[in-house]
Enzyme design. Structure first.
Site, mmCIF file in Angstrom:
data_model
loop_
_atom_site.group_PDB
_atom_site.id
_atom_site.type_symbol
_atom_site.label_atom_id
_atom_site.label_comp_id
_atom_site.label_asym_id
_atom_site.label_seq_id
_atom_site.Cartn_x
_atom_site.Cartn_y
_atom_site.Cartn_z
ATOM 1 N N LYS A 44 -8.169 -7.732 -26.615
ATOM 2 C CA LYS A 44 -9.468 -7.418 -26.018
ATOM 3 C C LYS A 44 -10.390 -6.776 -27.056
ATOM 4 C CE LYS A 44 -9.588 -5.298 -22.035
ATOM 5 N NZ LYS A 44 -9.562 -4.254 -20.986
ATOM 6 N N LYS A 102 -7.493 2.269 -29.636
ATOM 7 C CA LYS A 102 -8.481 2.483 -28.580
ATOM 8 C C LYS A 102 -7.975 1.835 -27.305
ATOM 9 C CE LYS A 102 -12.635 4.006 -27.423
ATOM 10 N NZ LYS A 102 -12.075 4.521 -26.171
ATOM 11 N N GLN A 127 -4.628 -5.039 -24.847
ATOM 12 C CA GLN A 127 -5.776 -4.274 -25.340
ATOM 13 C C GLN A 127 -6.094 -4.608 -26.796
ATOM 14 O OE1 GLN A 127 -7.284 -1.927 -23.135
ATOM 15 N NE2 GLN A 127 -8.980 -1.855 -24.596
ATOM 16 N N GLY A 174 -11.186 6.728 -20.312
ATOM 17 C CA GLY A 174 -10.709 6.808 -18.939
ATOM 18 C C GLY A 174 -10.180 5.472 -18.457
ATOM 19 N N ASP A 175 -9.445 5.514 -17.367
ATOM 20 C CA ASP A 175 -8.889 4.315 -16.747
ATOM 21 C C ASP A 175 -8.536 4.712 -15.313
ATOM 22 O OD1 ASP A 175 -7.444 1.839 -16.228
ATOM 23 O OD2 ASP A 175 -7.125 1.645 -18.377
ATOM 24 N N LYS A 200 -2.685 2.075 -25.159
ATOM 25 C CA LYS A 200 -2.783 2.356 -23.722
ATOM 26 C C LYS A 200 -1.917 3.568 -23.425
ATOM 27 C CE LYS A 200 -4.990 0.229 -20.293
ATOM 28 N NZ LYS A 200 -6.368 -0.250 -20.424
ATOM 29 N N ASN A 233 -14.135 2.084 -9.344
ATOM 30 C CA ASN A 233 -15.240 2.082 -10.287
ATOM 31 C C ASN A 233 -15.633 0.673 -10.739
ATOM 32 O OD1 ASN A 233 -17.038 3.397 -12.258
ATOM 33 N ND2 ASN A 233 -15.605 2.572 -13.758
ATOM 34 N N SER A 276 -17.803 2.114 -24.992
ATOM 35 C CA SER A 276 -17.102 3.260 -25.569
ATOM 36 C C SER A 276 -17.381 3.368 -27.066
ATOM 37 C CB SER A 276 -15.595 3.130 -25.343
ATOM 38 O OG SER A 276 -15.237 3.480 -24.030
ATOM 39 N N THR A 316 -17.748 -1.634 -17.478
ATOM 40 C CA THR A 316 -16.718 -2.645 -17.262
ATOM 41 C C THR A 316 -17.127 -3.612 -16.153
ATOM 42 O OG1 THR A 316 -15.034 -1.052 -17.953
ATOM 43 C CG2 THR A 316 -14.274 -3.021 -16.794
#
Length: 453
Positions: A120, A96, A117, A171-172, A132, A246, A384, A215
């Site tokens: 995290k 993820k 990640q 998304g990123d 990623k 964002n 998510s 976020t």
């Protein structure tokens, strides 16, 4: 002279790299080195780390897939781009992590982001591994039709590596609800079924409320927990936010909602300065101009009647909280020094890896509490997971329910960091160490339970 613990563990990792990848990229090595430095004493305290070769295993991704993306632009020209997906670890669950459209991101940095990640996602307490991805495509230079065609072409190459129990991107940077919608449409058509293979989808396609805001909101909830620990409230804080995308804008929105004075926004051209703090109405206008009309920060400042400083960053502005939310390594040692002189006492990383190693060390020496991105910006991946659950169960949670759950999840992440941070030095704790140790222990338990493989 005896070898320091961190050097011993780094030597073990380098032995693994030299055996299979002599050309270890700098950004990735720096991320691994910072991690090992922060957990060296923990590694010495449990024999499982050596017996199971935990750090050596975590210092290598499971796989890094490179993709060739061929598509046709509006002029009928054939265009060729590259994409990558680094699937770092699935010990705790399916891979993820975000997917970026950004032409200047190198594979070294992508590997570092995938590494971060993993920790995290472990910190959230949810069953998620880490990954990623990126494509060297710039959606801001493309028409809507070109964005759609590129997304469909990219998914044709990526589809075999995704799935609800395999890898679920979100998304990123450069990839919002529009892009995720196109990617999901292509995935569904190619697979012939509506799998939960992407999150951040539009509400009309199975998304959930608050995913866009999660976020930024989550970073402010983490800040609130940091401040409460030292008997302060968000309403007492002057917050310097970098970026105007964002994460930045939603962090500013939530900070203002909780009573903070948000004194900056920025982009690569310069700085918007609001010495008395932005109002809720001004943040709403900035969101509309930036996210819908794609205005530059200078144009936002003009529309709001605020000062604009061309070529400057937020780090010299008077503020006790820094919320870097733009991109990697935006805050270096010199910037950290200026921020400390301007009164910075707390750093909450809204983006991933925004502080260089020198900046982190300067904050540490000055007693500035720094919440690493793997803890502070975990709200996005947490929500998510709610989208994944909603798609599987058919139960759609409401906005208020998700917001409460997000706040509770960020408080739980803060507690995990606090418990494992080590020595309390007059109210200052090492959030970086706390986050890394908490995540490392959870991942190690998973590896230990599953054995070699």
């Amino acid at each position: 002279m005896s070898e320091k613990p961190e050097e011993k563990w780094l030597r073990r990792i380098r032995g693994t790299w030299n055996g299979c990848d002599a050309d270890v990229p700098d950004a990735f090595e720096a991320a691994v080195r910072d991690f090992v430095r922060s957990v060296a004493s923990e590694l010495e305290g449990d024999p499982r780390y050596a017996e199971l070769a935990i750090v050596e295993r975590l210092a290598e991704p499971d796989r890094a897939v490179q993709l060739k993306v061929v598509w046709e632009d509006d002029e009928g020209r054939v265009r060729i781009h590259r994409g990558w997906r680094v699937q770092h670890s699935c010990v705790l669950g399916p891979y993820k992590g975000g997917l970026r459209f950004r032409p200047d991101l190198d594979l070294s940095t992508l590997r570092a982001l995938a590494f971060e990640q993993v920790f995290k996602n472990a910190l959230t307490g949810l069953p998620l591994g880490g990954a990623k991805g990126v494509a060297d495509f710039d959606p801001s230079d493309a028409s809507p039709r070109e964005v759609r065609r590129f997304c469909h072409a990219f998914m044709r190459q990526l589809v075999d590596h995704l799935g609800p129990n395999v890898d679920v991107p979100a998304g990123d940077q450069g990839v919002g609800a529009r892009e995720i919608g196109y990617l999901y449409g292509a995935y569904r058509a190619l697979r012939g079924r509506p799998d939960v293979a992407l999150t951040g989808k539009p509400l009309s396609s199975g998304g959930v409320p608050l995913r866009t805001e999660a976020t930024g909101y989550g970073a402010v909830y983490f800040l609130r927990a940091m401040l409460a620990r030292v008997d302060r409230g968000v309403e007492d804080a002057r917050v310097a936010v970098s970026g105007a995308g964002n994460v930045s804008l939603h962090a500013a929105e939530k900070a203002v909602d909780l009573g903070a004075k948000v004194v900056t926004l920025s982009d690569s051209d310069g700085l918007l300065h609001a010495p008395d703090g932005l109002s809720a109405e001004q943040v709403a206008t900035a969101k509309r101009l930036k996210l819908e009309e794609r205005a530059r920060v200078g144009e936002v400042a003009d529309a709001l009647g605020l000062e604009y400083r061309e070529g400057e960053t937020p780090w010299g502005v008077e503020a006790d909280v820094l919320l870097p939310s733009a991109t990697e390594h935006e805050l270096d040692g010199d910037a950290a020094g200026r921020a400390i002189e301007a009164g910075a006492r707390f750093v909450v990383e809204g983006s991933n890896l925004p502080c260089t190693d020198e900046a982190r060390q300067r904050f540490r020496r000055a007693g500035v509490a720094r919440a690493p991105g793997k803890a502070a910006n975990a709200g996005g991946v947490a929500v998510s997971f709610m989208e994944m659950a909603a798609s599987r169960t058919g139960r759609q949670p409401g906005r208020e329910e998700i917001d409460r759950w997000l706040a509770e999840r960020m408080n739980a992440i803060h507690r995990r960091c606090e418990v494992h941070a080590g020595e309390d030095r007059g109210g200052w704790i090492d959030y970086g160490r706390g986050a890394n140790v908490a995540a490392l222990r959870r991942i190690t338990d998973g590896i230990d339970a599953q054995g070699i493989g």
